[in-house]
Design a protein around this motif. Structure first.
Motif, PDB file in Angstrom:
ATOM      1  N   GLN A   1       5.463 -15.870 -14.066  1.00 15.50           N
ATOM      2  CA  GLN A   1       6.475 -16.827 -13.628  1.00 15.50           C
ATOM      3  C   GLN A   1       7.330 -16.221 -12.516  1.00 15.50           C
ATOM      4  OE1 GLN A   1      10.157 -17.037 -15.294  1.00 15.50           O
ATOM      5  NE2 GLN A   1      10.341 -19.229 -15.433  1.00 15.50           N
ATOM      6  N   LYS A   2       7.732 -14.958 -12.714  1.00 16.06           N
ATOM      7  CA  LYS A   2       8.566 -14.301 -11.702  1.00 16.06           C
ATOM      8  C   LYS A   2       7.821 -14.147 -10.387  1.00 16.06           C
ATOM      9  CE  LYS A   2      12.224 -13.167 -11.945  1.00 16.06           C
ATOM     10  NZ  LYS A   2      13.400 -14.044 -11.716  1.00 16.06           N
ATOM     11  N   ALA A   3       6.515 -13.911 -10.495  1.00 17.16           N
ATOM     12  CA  ALA A   3       5.742 -13.662  -9.289  1.00 17.16           C
ATOM     13  C   ALA A   3       5.535 -14.939  -8.476  1.00 17.16           C
ATOM     14  CB  ALA A   3       4.392 -13.043  -9.656  1.00 17.16           C
ATOM     15  N   SER A   4       5.465 -16.102  -9.142  1.00 15.36           N
ATOM     16  CA  SER A   4       5.081 -17.311  -8.418  1.00 15.36           C
ATOM     17  C   SER A   4       6.235 -18.290  -8.183  1.00 15.36           C
ATOM     18  CB  SER A   4       3.957 -18.039  -9.153  1.00 15.36           C
ATOM     19  OG  SER A   4       4.437 -18.537 -10.386  1.00 15.36           O
ATOM     20  N   THR A   5       7.374 -18.088  -8.824  1.00 16.23           N
ATOM     21  CA  THR A   5       8.461 -19.049  -8.634  1.00 16.23           C
ATOM     22  C   THR A   5       9.760 -18.356  -8.248  1.00 16.23           C
ATOM     23  OG1 THR A   5       9.079 -18.967 -10.957  1.00 16.23           O
ATOM     24  CG2 THR A   5       7.564 -20.724 -10.315  1.00 16.23           C
ATOM     25  N   ARG A   6      10.617 -19.120  -7.616  1.00 13.33           N
ATOM     26  CA  ARG A   6      11.936 -18.624  -7.259  1.00 13.33           C
ATOM     27  C   ARG A   6      12.922 -19.767  -7.386  1.00 13.33           C
ATOM     28  NH1 ARG A   6       9.527 -15.893  -3.026  1.00 13.33           N
ATOM     29  NH2 ARG A   6       7.686 -16.488  -4.166  1.00 13.33           N
ATOM     30  N   GLN A   7      14.183 -19.455  -7.189  1.00  9.46           N
ATOM     31  CA  GLN A   7      15.194 -20.496  -7.260  1.00  9.46           C
ATOM     32  C   GLN A   7      15.569 -20.897  -5.840  1.00  9.46           C
ATOM     33  OE1 GLN A   7      18.654 -19.298  -9.535  1.00  9.46           O
ATOM     34  NE2 GLN A   7      18.770 -21.341 -10.427  1.00  9.46           N
ATOM     35  N   CYS A   8      15.600 -22.195  -5.590  1.00  9.64           N
ATOM     36  CA  CYS A   8      15.958 -22.686  -4.265  1.00  9.64           C
ATOM     37  C   CYS A   8      17.411 -22.307  -3.978  1.00  9.64           C
ATOM     38  CB  CYS A   8      15.789 -24.204  -4.215  1.00  9.64           C
ATOM     39  SG  CYS A   8      16.360 -24.924  -2.659  1.00  9.64           S
ATOM     40  N   SER A   9      17.671 -21.739  -2.813  1.00  4.43           N
ATOM     41  CA  SER A   9      19.025 -21.275  -2.511  1.00  4.43           C
ATOM     42  C   SER A   9      19.956 -22.436  -2.161  1.00  4.43           C
ATOM     43  CB  SER A   9      18.986 -20.256  -1.368  1.00  4.43           C
ATOM     44  OG  SER A   9      18.365 -20.838  -0.243  1.00  4.43           O
ATOM     45  N   GLN A  10      19.414 -23.633  -1.973  1.00  4.45           N
ATOM     46  CA  GLN A  10      20.260 -24.790  -1.670  1.00  4.45           C
ATOM     47  C   GLN A  10      20.581 -25.620  -2.905  1.00  4.45           C
ATOM     48  OE1 GLN A  10      18.894 -27.031   1.840  1.00  4.45           O
ATOM     49  NE2 GLN A  10      17.920 -25.144   2.510  1.00  4.45           N
ATOM     50  N   CYS A  11      19.540 -25.963  -3.684  1.00  6.01           N
ATOM     51  CA  CYS A  11      19.775 -26.870  -4.818  1.00  6.01           C
ATOM     52  C   CYS A  11      19.627 -26.177  -6.173  1.00  6.01           C
ATOM     53  CB  CYS A  11      18.828 -28.063  -4.737  1.00  6.01           C
ATOM     54  SG  CYS A  11      17.121 -27.643  -5.127  1.00  6.01           S
ATOM     55  N   PHE A  12      19.133 -24.946  -6.183  1.00 11.94           N
ATOM     56  CA  PHE A  12      18.962 -24.145  -7.399  1.00 11.94           C
ATOM     57  C   PHE A  12      17.863 -24.657  -8.319  1.00 11.94           C
ATOM     58  CE2 PHE A  12      23.074 -23.078  -5.769  1.00 11.94           C
ATOM     59  CZ  PHE A  12      23.089 -21.695  -5.867  1.00 11.94           C
TER      60      PHE A  12
ATOM     61  N   ILE B   1      13.937 -24.801  -9.487  1.00 10.04           N
ATOM     62  CA  ILE B   1      12.914 -23.769  -9.543  1.00 10.04           C
ATOM     63  C   ILE B   1      11.682 -24.274  -8.799  1.00 10.04           C
ATOM     64  CG2 ILE B   1      11.494 -22.343 -11.079  1.00 10.04           C
ATOM     65  CD1 ILE B   1      14.519 -21.890 -11.368  1.00 10.04           C
ATOM     66  N   ALA B   2      11.202 -23.473  -7.862  1.00 11.44           N
ATOM     67  CA  ALA B   2      10.057 -23.912  -7.062  1.00 11.44           C
ATOM     68  C   ALA B   2       9.277 -22.697  -6.584  1.00 11.44           C
ATOM     69  CB  ALA B   2      10.537 -24.728  -5.861  1.00 11.44           C
ATOM     70  N   GLU B   3       8.191 -22.950  -5.883  1.00  8.93           N
ATOM     71  CA  GLU B   3       7.392 -21.830  -5.375  1.00  8.93           C
ATOM     72  C   GLU B   3       7.882 -21.376  -4.017  1.00  8.93           C
ATOM     73  OE1 GLU B   3       3.228 -22.748  -5.647  1.00  8.93           O
ATOM     74  OE2 GLU B   3       3.374 -23.103  -7.800  1.00  8.93           O
ATOM     75  N   THR B   4       8.732 -22.176  -3.390  1.00  9.16           N
ATOM     76  CA  THR B   4       9.242 -21.816  -2.076  1.00  9.16           C
ATOM     77  C   THR B   4      10.764 -21.954  -2.051  1.00  9.16           C
ATOM     78  OG1 THR B   4       8.934 -24.104  -1.373  1.00  9.16           O
ATOM     79  CG2 THR B   4       7.174 -22.563  -0.822  1.00  9.16           C
ATOM     80  N   ASP B   5      11.386 -21.279  -1.106  1.00  5.88           N
ATOM     81  CA  ASP B   5      12.824 -21.419  -0.883  1.00  5.88           C
ATOM     82  C   ASP B   5      13.042 -21.641   0.612  1.00  5.88           C
ATOM     83  OD1 ASP B   5      15.545 -21.389  -0.858  1.00  5.88           O
ATOM     84  OD2 ASP B   5      15.703 -19.195  -1.047  1.00  5.88           O
ATOM     85  N   PRO B   6      13.565 -22.762   1.080  1.00  5.85           N
ATOM     86  CA  PRO B   6      13.987 -23.911   0.262  1.00  5.85           C
ATOM     87  C   PRO B   6      12.822 -24.605  -0.425  1.00  5.85           C
ATOM     88  CG  PRO B   6      14.101 -24.434   2.608  1.00  5.85           C
ATOM     89  CD  PRO B   6      13.819 -22.971   2.506  1.00  5.85           C
ATOM     90  N   CYS B   7      13.154 -25.313  -1.501  1.00  9.95           N
ATOM     91  CA  CYS B   7      12.139 -26.015  -2.271  1.00  9.95           C
ATOM     92  C   CYS B   7      11.597 -27.184  -1.445  1.00  9.95           C
ATOM     93  CB  CYS B   7      12.741 -26.520  -3.583  1.00  9.95           C
ATOM     94  SG  CYS B   7      13.915 -27.870  -3.352  1.00  9.95           S
ATOM     95  N   PRO B   8      10.458 -27.749  -1.819  1.00  8.25           N
ATOM     96  CA  PRO B   8       9.868 -28.854  -1.043  1.00  8.25           C
ATOM     97  C   PRO B   8      10.815 -30.042  -0.873  1.00  8.25           C
ATOM     98  CG  PRO B   8       8.312 -28.046  -2.678  1.00  8.25           C
ATOM     99  CD  PRO B   8       9.615 -27.360  -2.946  1.00  8.25           C
ATOM    100  N   ILE B   9      11.668 -30.291  -1.848  1.00  9.98           N
ATOM    101  CA  ILE B   9      12.584 -31.442  -1.752  1.00  9.98           C
ATOM    102  C   ILE B   9      13.653 -31.174  -0.692  1.00  9.98           C
ATOM    103  CG2 ILE B   9      14.293 -32.833  -3.000  1.00  9.98           C
ATOM    104  CD1 ILE B   9      12.601 -32.311  -5.560  1.00  9.98           C
ATOM    105  N   CYS B  10      14.273 -29.987  -0.741  1.00 11.39           N
ATOM    106  CA  CYS B  10      15.291 -29.642   0.261  1.00 11.39           C
ATOM    107  C   CYS B  10      14.685 -29.558   1.663  1.00 11.39           C
ATOM    108  CB  CYS B  10      15.966 -28.322  -0.093  1.00 11.39           C
ATOM    109  SG  CYS B  10      17.103 -28.459  -1.490  1.00 11.39           S
ATOM    110  N   ALA B  11      13.408 -29.193   1.734  1.00  3.44           N
ATOM    111  CA  ALA B  11      12.767 -29.020   3.043  1.00  3.44           C
ATOM    112  C   ALA B  11      12.248 -30.332   3.605  1.00  3.44           C
ATOM    113  CB  ALA B  11      11.607 -28.026   2.912  1.00  3.44           C
ATOM    114  N   ASP B  12      12.301 -31.399   2.816  1.00  2.00           N
ATOM    115  CA  ASP B  12      11.728 -32.684   3.223  1.00  2.00           C
ATOM    116  C   ASP B  12      12.727 -33.482   4.059  1.00  2.00           C
ATOM    117  OD1 ASP B  12      10.562 -35.161   3.469  1.00  2.00           O
ATOM    118  OD2 ASP B  12       9.976 -35.323   1.362  1.00  2.00           O
TER     119      ASP B  12
END
Ligand SMILES: [Zn+2]
Length: 194
Positions: free
Chosen positions: A44-55, A57-68
């Protein structure tokens, strides 16, 4: 054993007694039980992180929603947990962005504003001149208290603050609500405070 108990007791909601119980359970269980648990945590730690904008949990930062860029970044739905985001997304009726509190205020359990992502939310609303904050904390005693606290803290921000309507039964959570009830709650959201 002490090392395991000490580590476990740092987890949210796990006191020393619970940490000891989990420690003893792991001690008695077959070796692969502990192995699998540690591997799952590691993966889990290796594949996910917390989005620095909305907090969330996603595989990318920013998460796909914040990046959309097609989403409405002027409208923030505040929820308690990442699982609430997943639930609302599954419903497909919301086009704004989110903010995950990572819990709710629970003074009796020692959960204060500092334990949640409230400061980052206030900063984000001010910085990005957010138009509307919809508070989607669960309609429970603690969830309502959290909503009132947030509405008060957001008063001076200039953002419109609303609360999801009570389409949801008291005591239910976002997670267990039907999609129809959630859509209704979003639709019938009501302004809070001044
Ligand atoms: Zn995000």
């Amino acid at each position: 054993m002490e090392r395991v108990v000490e580590r476990l007791s740092r987890l949210p909601g796990v006191g020393r007694r619970s940490a000891q119980r989990i420690g003893f359970y792991l001690l008695k269980s077959p070796p692969q039980e502990a192995q699998e648990l540690s591997e799952a945590i590691h993966a889990q730690k290796a594949s996910t992180r917390q989005c620095s904008q909305c907090f969330d949990i996603a595989e990318t930062d920013p998460c796909p929603i914040c990046a959309d860029s097609r989403r409405d970044h002027q409208q923030i739905l505040v929820v308690e947990q990442p699982s609430d985001v997943a639930m609302v997304e599954a419903m497909g009726a919301y086009r704004g962005v989110y903010h995950v509190l990572m819990g709710r205020l629970a003074p009796l359990e020692g959960v204060g504003p500092g334990e949640l992502t409230i400061e980052p939310l206030l900063q984000r609303v001010a910085r990005e001149r957010i138009g509307e904050v919809i508070i989607g904390t669960n309609p429970t005693f603690d969830g309502d208290g959290t909503a009132l606290y947030l509405a008060r803290r957001l008063e001076a921000s200039g953002a419109k603050v609303s609360r999801l309507a009570r389409g949801l039964a008291i005591g239910s959570s976002l997670e267990t609500s039907s999609k129809a009830a959630l859509a209704e709650a979003l639709e019938g959201r009501r302004p809070m405070g001044g």
